[in-house]
Design a protein around this motif. Structure first.
Motif: not given
Length: 161
Positions: A118-122, A150-152, A96-99, A113-115
């Motif tokens: 449901g868990k953030l992995v990338q 860093t900010q992310f 799952g991807r989002e910007f 961002v990759g999930y």
């Protein structure tokens, strides 16, 4: 190509197309890759290979939905020197991807961002935006990447607190 991967899923009906190129100017590769993406390829990559009689060559690899095969074949046969193509059926597991936008000292920049389940992995800064900032502010590209990452992470720690 439209971006439609907000939910984690498996794409069946994909093809991995390969063509070995041993008598082609390697300077043409980036042009051919761009044309393949424009024709609907999901991914394009090349691998240096050694062919028969010790000739250096390039293995062109194209991942595409089976429904777009014809346009990809047209590009490969018209733009490369290959005399044949291999086809392999493939399934692709896509996260799952989002910007997301992060605020940096250079303004808002985008992170893909990759999930998984449901868990953030990338997560990765968008290259073209980082490249633009590095050129515009005359700072090293790796510094821009470090700042965005860093900010992310700081933004995500605040959100989970």
């Amino acid at each position: 190509m439209s971006f439609n991967h907000r939910e984690e899923h498996v794409d069946d009906g994909m093809l991995l197309i390969q063509a070995n190129l041993d008598d082609m100017n390697p300077e043409w590769v980036s042009f051919i890759m761009d044309k393949l993406f424009d024709a609907g390829a999901n991914d394009v990559y090349v691998v240096p290979i050694i062919m028969k009689k010790g000739r250096p060559g390039i293995m062109l690899n194209v991942l595409v939905e089976a429904t777009r095969l014809s346009s990809i074949e047209d590009v490969i046969f018209s733009e490369t020197t290959t005399l044949g193509i291999r086809y392999m059926h493939a399934s692709c597991h896509r996260l799952g991807r989002e910007f997301e936008q992060v605020d940096t000292k250079w303004g808002l920049l985008t992170v893909k961002v990759g999930y998984h389940q449901g868990k953030l992995v990338q997560y990765a800064p968008e290259f073209k935006e980082c490249e633009r900032v590095a050129k515009e502010y005359q700072v090293p590209l790796k510094l821009v990447y470090e700042e965005v990452r860093t900010q992310f992470m700081l933004q995500h720690k605040k959100a989970s607190s």
